[in-house]
Design a protein around this motif. Structure first.
Motif, short mmCIF file in Angstrom:
data_model
loop_
_atom_site.label_atom_id
_atom_site.label_comp_id
_atom_site.label_asym_id
_atom_site.label_seq_id
_atom_site.Cartn_x
_atom_site.Cartn_y
_atom_site.Cartn_z
N LYS A 42 0.89 -1.20 -0.03
CA LYS A 42 -0.20 -0.23 -0.21
C LYS A 42 0.80 1.20 0.18
CE LYS A 42 -3.37 -0.69 -0.60
NZ LYS A 42 -4.18 -0.93 -1.97
N THR A 43 1.89 1.24 -0.69
CA THR A 43 2.74 2.31 -1.03
C THR A 43 3.10 2.60 -2.39
OG1 THR A 43 4.71 1.17 -0.83
CG2 THR A 43 3.91 2.17 1.46
N GLY A 44 2.19 2.15 -3.22
CA GLY A 44 2.29 2.63 -4.62
C GLY A 44 3.19 1.31 -5.28
N SER A 45 3.16 0.22 -4.64
CA SER A 45 4.06 -0.66 -5.31
C SER A 45 3.41 -1.17 -6.82
CB SER A 45 4.04 -2.02 -4.60
OG SER A 45 4.78 -1.74 -3.32
N SER A 46 2.17 -1.20 -6.92
CA SER A 46 1.36 -1.99 -8.28
C SER A 46 1.70 -0.84 -9.34
CB SER A 46 0.03 -1.92 -7.84
OG SER A 46 -0.30 -2.93 -6.87
N SER A 47 1.60 0.43 -8.85
CA SER A 47 1.88 1.49 -10.00
C SER A 47 3.51 1.41 -10.64
CB SER A 47 1.52 2.71 -9.61
OG SER A 47 0.26 2.96 -9.20
N ILE A 48 4.37 0.89 -9.56
CA ILE A 48 5.76 0.78 -10.30
C ILE A 48 5.69 -0.58 -10.97
CG2 ILE A 48 7.78 -0.04 -9.28
CD1 ILE A 48 7.65 1.97 -6.89
N GLN A 49 4.98 -1.58 -10.59
CA GLN A 49 5.35 -2.62 -11.28
C GLN A 49 4.68 -2.77 -12.41
OE1 GLN A 49 3.74 -5.22 -8.12
NE2 GLN A 49 5.46 -4.94 -6.89
N THR A 50 3.35 -1.83 -12.69
CA THR A 50 2.95 -1.97 -14.03
C THR A 50 3.59 -0.93 -14.97
OG1 THR A 50 0.62 -2.03 -12.88
CG2 THR A 50 0.60 -0.96 -15.03
N PHE A 51 4.21 0.09 -14.54
CA PHE A 51 4.99 0.87 -15.45
C PHE A 51 6.32 0.31 -15.89
CE2 PHE A 51 9.01 3.43 -15.54
CZ PHE A 51 8.44 4.42 -16.75
#
Length: 308
Positions: A11-20
């Motif tokens: 819940k610190t933006g990991s999914s956004s990093i991984q998608t990018f």
């Protein structure tokens, strides 16, 4: 060649990093950065699973053929071999990136981190570990939307109370997370990034790309929308009702989750004030150490959003 290991937290933006990283894998390769697909298309789940002993994290291990110790050992050998071969096939790359919040959440023991280091972090000129942190109360409140997506049926207060048990403390204890990884990789190689501070600038994704010396303002980059965002209270209520309905199929639940993610983004349910303070109080001593060690001038970085 350098290695950057992003371990979350959740819940610190990991999914956004991984998608990018996933959608820009080819462009990143041209920029000298390898995001190994041998460890996973987006989330590098194979790395923590290969580092854990047989029988650990059985829910995630069930996604792969690891039903016996022999199958688990073969999974580990094959994963490491594919990873090392992928690196060997990219000698022009200056940096390798591994990203998985399960490196934080599923590896509470130092021996597992040491095994991860031996398997995936050898033969690099340098290794740095990136960890984003936020107040535990904010983290668990946001995490509630995620567990509802997975089928959780109870209220937020029930969820918070369940996570106050001793076995869940390593998951939220920032000081222990930092010390575990510093004990293996050295404190000088563990970079602690406050989620509250980076959110006020370019977000976790922008901060992470800056650490990689990437300017993603050009047209060659695909910048996806934020992933795994929080769900507002109405959406959470709907998910909880569907999860409690015994006749609801997995397909229906998936459809409802997609609809809620599209139509119900926002701030969700808040815990009761007394429970919120009791939960956060369990981490005060450790948080004081984190503030003193990493950002003594900004204690607000670990000040939670208290419920009304």
């Amino acid at each position: 060649m350098k290695l950057t290991v992003h371990i979350g937290t959740t819940k610190t933006g990991s999914s956004s990093i991984q998608t990018f990283l996933a959608v820009n894998r080819a462009t990143l390769g041209q920029a000298g950065i390898l995001v190994p697909i041998s460890l996973g298309k987006e989330l590098h789940l194979r790395a923590p699973l290969a580092s854990l002993p047989f029988g650990a994290s059985s829910d995630l291990a069930g996604l792969f053929d690891m039903a016996t110790p022999e199958a688990h050992a073969a999974f580990r050998r094959n994963t490491v071999a594919a990873y090392r071969n992928e690196i060997a096939q990219a000698p022009e790359c200056r940096e390798v990136v591994i990203t998985s919040e399960h490196l934080h959440s599923r590896m509470p023991k130092r021996v597992d981190i040491e095994r991860f280091k031996d398997l995936f972090c050898s033969e690099f000129s340098s290794v740095r570990v990136i960890v984003y942190i936020r107040p535990q109360l904010d983290q668990i409140t946001s995490l509630y939307s995620t567990v509802l997506r997975g089928g959780y049926q109870n209220s937020l207060d029930d969820f918070v109370r369940s996570r106050m048990k001793p076995e869940f403390r390593p998951y939220f204890n920032i000081r222990h997370i930092i010390r575990r990884w510093s004990g293996v990789f050295g404190s000088e190689n563990v970079f602690v990034r406050p989620y509250k501070a980076v959110s006020q600038k370019d977000g976790t994704l922008g901060d992470f790309c800056e650490l990689l010396d990437l300017d993603i303002s050009g047209s060659e980059w695909q910048v996806p929308d934020n992933a795994n965002t929080s769900i507002n209270q109405a959406g959470q209520n709907l998910l909880r009702l569907v999860n409690q309905e015994k006749s609801a199929t997995a397909r229906l639940r998936k459809q409802v989750v997609k609809w809620v993610e599209k139509n119900s983004a926002g701030r969700g349910e808040q815990p009761s004030p007394d429970l919120a303070r009791a939960f956060q109080r369990g981490f005060n001593a450790g948080n004081e150490w984190v503030i003193k060690t990493y950002f003594p001038d900004h204690p607000e970085y670990l000040e939670p959003r208290w419920p009304a």
